[in-house]
Design a protein around this motif. Sequence first.
Motif, PDB file in Angstrom:
ATOM      1  N   SER A  22       0.829  -1.207   0.000  1.00 53.52           N
ATOM      2  CA  SER A  22       0.000   0.000   0.000  1.00 53.52           C
ATOM      3  C   SER A  22       0.867   1.263   0.000  1.00 53.52           C
ATOM      4  O   SER A  22       0.575   2.226  -0.707  1.00 53.52           O
ATOM      5  CB  SER A  22      -0.919  -0.011   1.223  1.00 53.52           C
ATOM      6  OG  SER A  22      -1.663   1.169   1.295  1.00 53.52           O
TER       7      SER A  22
ATOM      8  N   GLU B 154       1.770  -7.219  -3.895  1.00 52.48           N
ATOM      9  CA  GLU B 154       0.344  -7.533  -3.874  1.00 52.48           C
ATOM     10  C   GLU B 154       0.079  -8.936  -4.406  1.00 52.48           C
ATOM     11  O   GLU B 154      -0.755  -9.670  -3.851  1.00 52.48           O
ATOM     12  CB  GLU B 154      -0.446  -6.487  -4.673  1.00 52.48           C
ATOM     13  CG  GLU B 154      -0.537  -5.173  -3.930  1.00 52.48           C
ATOM     14  CD  GLU B 154      -0.949  -3.990  -4.779  1.00 52.48           C
ATOM     15  OE1 GLU B 154      -1.255  -2.948  -4.194  1.00 52.48           O
ATOM     16  OE2 GLU B 154      -0.939  -4.095  -6.029  1.00 52.48           O
TER      17      GLU B 154
ATOM     18  N   SER C 259      -7.068  -7.912  -0.957  1.00 49.62           N
ATOM     19  CA  SER C 259      -5.767  -7.922  -1.640  1.00 49.62           C
ATOM     20  C   SER C 259      -5.936  -7.873  -3.157  1.00 49.62           C
ATOM     21  O   SER C 259      -5.190  -7.184  -3.851  1.00 49.62           O
ATOM     22  CB  SER C 259      -4.978  -9.173  -1.248  1.00 49.62           C
ATOM     23  OG  SER C 259      -4.719  -9.175   0.133  1.00 49.62           O
TER      24      SER C 259
ATOM     25  N   ASN D 146      -6.874  -4.426  -4.110  1.00 52.24           N
ATOM     26  CA  ASN D 146      -5.701  -3.544  -4.065  1.00 52.24           C
ATOM     27  C   ASN D 146      -4.861  -3.681  -5.334  1.00 52.24           C
ATOM     28  O   ASN D 146      -4.377  -2.676  -5.873  1.00 52.24           O
ATOM     29  CB  ASN D 146      -4.848  -3.852  -2.830  1.00 52.24           C
ATOM     30  CG  ASN D 146      -5.502  -3.401  -1.555  1.00 52.24           C
ATOM     31  OD1 ASN D 146      -6.409  -2.562  -1.544  1.00 52.24           O
ATOM     32  ND2 ASN D 146      -5.054  -3.962  -0.441  1.00 52.24           N
TER      33      ASN D 146
ATOM     34  N   SER E 180      -6.582  -1.888  -8.050  1.00 51.81           N
ATOM     35  CA  SER E 180      -6.357  -0.441  -7.919  1.00 51.81           C
ATOM     36  C   SER E 180      -4.984  -0.047  -8.452  1.00 51.81           C
ATOM     37  O   SER E 180      -4.838   0.995  -9.097  1.00 51.81           O
ATOM     38  CB  SER E 180      -6.487  -0.007  -6.462  1.00 51.81           C
ATOM     39  OG  SER E 180      -7.816  -0.122  -6.032  1.00 51.81           O
TER      40      SER E 180
END
Length: 146
Positions: free
Chosen positions: A6, A21, A42, A45, A48
């Motif tokens: 992150s 990730e 996860s 993420n 993203s």
Amino acid sequence: MANLASTYRNQGRWKEAEQLEVQVIETRKTNLGADHPSTLTSMANLASTYSNQGRWEEAEQLFVQVMETSKTNLGADHPDTLTIMNNLAFTWKGLGRDAEAIELMKDCVQYRTRILGAKHPDSLSSHLALAAWKAEHSGTSGEHHQ
């Protein structure tokens, strides 16, 4: 590992974020299962990270998978499902699928307003995005970008 990924994502260090990730996803799938909420987080993420790079097709695949699983496991109106719905709408917008993005965001706004309240930051954020997209879309003289 997820927190470090992150941090990398927030710093725009896409390759490093992606590598971590993927490791987190694989570890969580092995230890918790593919449908576990932490595994889904996860995967979202990673999606993203893809969307932040303009890798819309890859982001879409993951967001759709996560949203469908989240709807099944948590429910269509669960806040986590709504976050994925919001992000998928942004992904479709990035793909130029404006009409689909607007329709999905309408659903997201309705759910978020009902579940979280009209003044919740997530509700407001989705509502503002929807209003901007509608205004932009209506200014295209009836053209549809699909």
